[in-house]
Design an enzyme around this catalytic site. Structure first.
Site, PDB file in Angstrom:
ATOM      1  CE1 TYR A 183      -3.260  -2.728   0.032  1.00  7.44           C
ATOM      2  CE2 TYR A 183      -3.919  -2.092   2.243  1.00  7.44           C
ATOM      3  CZ  TYR A 183      -4.095  -2.872   1.128  1.00  7.44           C
ATOM      4  OH  TYR A 183      -5.101  -3.799   1.096  1.00  7.44           O
ATOM      5  CD  GLN A 421     -15.792   7.105   1.771  1.00  7.95           C
ATOM      6  OE1 GLN A 421     -14.812   7.839   1.710  1.00  7.95           O
ATOM      7  NE2 GLN A 421     -16.063   6.214   0.829  1.00  7.95           N
TER       8      GLN A 421
END
Length: 463
Positions: A183, A421
């Site tokens: 990542y 979110q």
């Protein structure tokens, strides 16, 4: 004590309340009921005199005391224990479900945020009340929602925003953080390590999961013993941790023997670099092969398979992984592009809106939406959006709640690029009680993709 040493229950070593020699603990210090040796011999020789016995030197008992002694011994003990516990402010016995809900409301977490930020976390904590499950058949208890950091630590999200997302997730009760060595080229592990070090949370209150296979350099990919061990050591340095809770072997390596993979994972656990290991995007056959090799070579078996699971990808998770769990104890951790934040819950003329994380490396999701299957999914998404609107939630919340409805899942990964979110994903737990049988039936009619196990055909029938 003798019964406990012989393998019996410790309860058997407690005094027998049915014996005439037994006296209530509250009455042992009462001189009016203290028996001398002659009195005891008399009582044992004629037990029928127990009810009418009165100590000659003691004062006469009141009707209340006589009623107290007339109770059944077991009822007396239960009431006495409840009385003692209520006096010190404890509940006598709490159910496991209540304990899970109590723990999920942030009981073990320590808030280190300001008052204005803590208000948001308290609201999300009250709204979520996460429950915890053992991961697979191991003793590692994880929250039913985990934070997938694929998009959280992407280059387009600032470090301040990423830190706030991790903090809100932790204070809301999420205790699992999913990472990978690939990542952002290892930047995700560095950022999370800095956040954990800065916050100073207790190490036992959160679990870190990282994946092994991919690397920023193509020649260092694979599952060789060398790569697995070096990847785990590098992840520990970037995370600034003493150990990793679970290492995930991401994808099977056809060029590497399975024996080498399981021996390397077991070696990392033996060295204390990690506590458990699992798999990601492995087939049921590959998981069984790994488990068989572990048993053959006396290695530690995997505990979890991380699988893609959402409204349009169901077969593996619903048909095969529950059987794997029942047979060898490998649990299921689910993720989906919608839940981890790659796709927004907003719809633009039936087309899902991709988030700003759909840059190079994630464009395969957008390209897939332009295919024939993608167009059919868009038509279904429009109907699903209408169903979500009737339930008073977003499409993302409906998707996460639908995943949580599957009790075979041990954890569902959610992700976010903003705090709003993340809170939207956490509040999917409020949608879960609204999903009744009629709504599930409506979902099945819209999707029309319920997986069915293929019929087993014998060799003779094939001929």
């Amino acid at each position: 004590m003798l019964s406990a040493a012989m393998g019996g229950s410790a309860r058997l070593s407690q005094p027998d309340v049915r014996s005439p020699m037994y006296t209530n603990p509250e009455q042992r210090e009462d001189p009016s009921v203290r028996l001398s040796h002659p009195d005891m011999r008399k009582l044992l020789s004629n037990p029928s005199e127990k009810e009418s016995y009165k100590h000659p030197v003691g004062p006469s008992r009141s009707a209340l005391q006589r009623a107290h002694l007339a109770r059944a011994p077991f009822a007396s003990i239960a009431e006495d224990e409840m009385k003692d516990q209520l006096q010190i402010g404890r509940a006598p016995i709490a159910s496991l479900d209540c304990m899970e809900e109590f723990q999920g409301c942030g009981g073990d977490h320590v808030s280190t945020r300001s008052d204005s930020q803590a208000l948001v976390s308290r609201q999300s904590s009250i709204a979520s009340c996460l429950k915890y499950k053992p991961l697979g058949k191991s003793g590692l208890r994880v929250s039913q929602l985990g934070l997938g950091t694929w998009v959280t630590f992407s280059p387009l999200v600032s470090e301040e925003t990423a830190e706030e997302i991790v903090t809100v997730a932790y204070e809301a009760g999420i205790n699992l953080f999913d990472l990978s060595e690939a990542y952002s080229g290892g930047r995700a592990e560095i950022q999370l390590g800095n956040i954990l070090k800065k916050k100073g949370w207790r190490r036992s209150s959160y679990h870190v999961i990282t994946k092994v296979y991919w690397n920023s350099k193509g020649d260092e990919r694979g599952l060789s013993r060398k790569h697995i061990i070096e990847s785990v050591k590098s992840s520990l340095e970037r995370l600034q941790l003493d150990y990793i809770d679970v290492i995930i072997i991401h994808r099977a390596d056809d060029m590497c023997p399975m024996e080498e993979v399981v021996r390397a994972a077991s070696h990392c656990i033996d060295q204390g670099w990690c506590m458990y290991w699992g798999t990601s995007r492995w087939s049921a056959v590959e998981i069984m092969e790994a488990w068989t090799n572990c048993r053959q070579f006396n290695c530690i078996t995997p505990i979890v398979e991380q699988s893609e699971y959402h409204l349009f990808c169901r077969s593996k998770t619903e048909l095969y992984l529950p059987e794997i769990y029942n047979k060898i104890g490998v649990g299921t951790m689910a993720w989906s592009p919608l839940a981890i934040g790659l796709i927004s819950s907003k719809m633009d003329d039936g087309m899902p809106v991709f988030t700003r994380q759909s840059f190079k490396g994630y464009t395969w999701l957008k390209d897939k939406a332009g295919t024939e299957d993608g167009r059919k999914q868009q038509a279904r998404l429009r109907e699903l959006a209408q169903l979500a609107e009737r339930l008073g939630c977003s499409l993302t919340q409906l998707s996460v709640a639908w995943s949580l409805k599957n009790d075979k899942l041990h954890c569902v990964l959610v992700g976010a690029t903003t705090v709003e979110q993340l809170l939207e994903n956490i509040n999917s737990l409020q949608v879960l009680p609204k999903l009744k049988s009629e709504h599930i039936d409506a979902l099945e009619r819209i999707l029309d993709n319920k997986p069915i196990r293929p019929r087993v055909v014998s060799t003779l029938e094939q001929r």
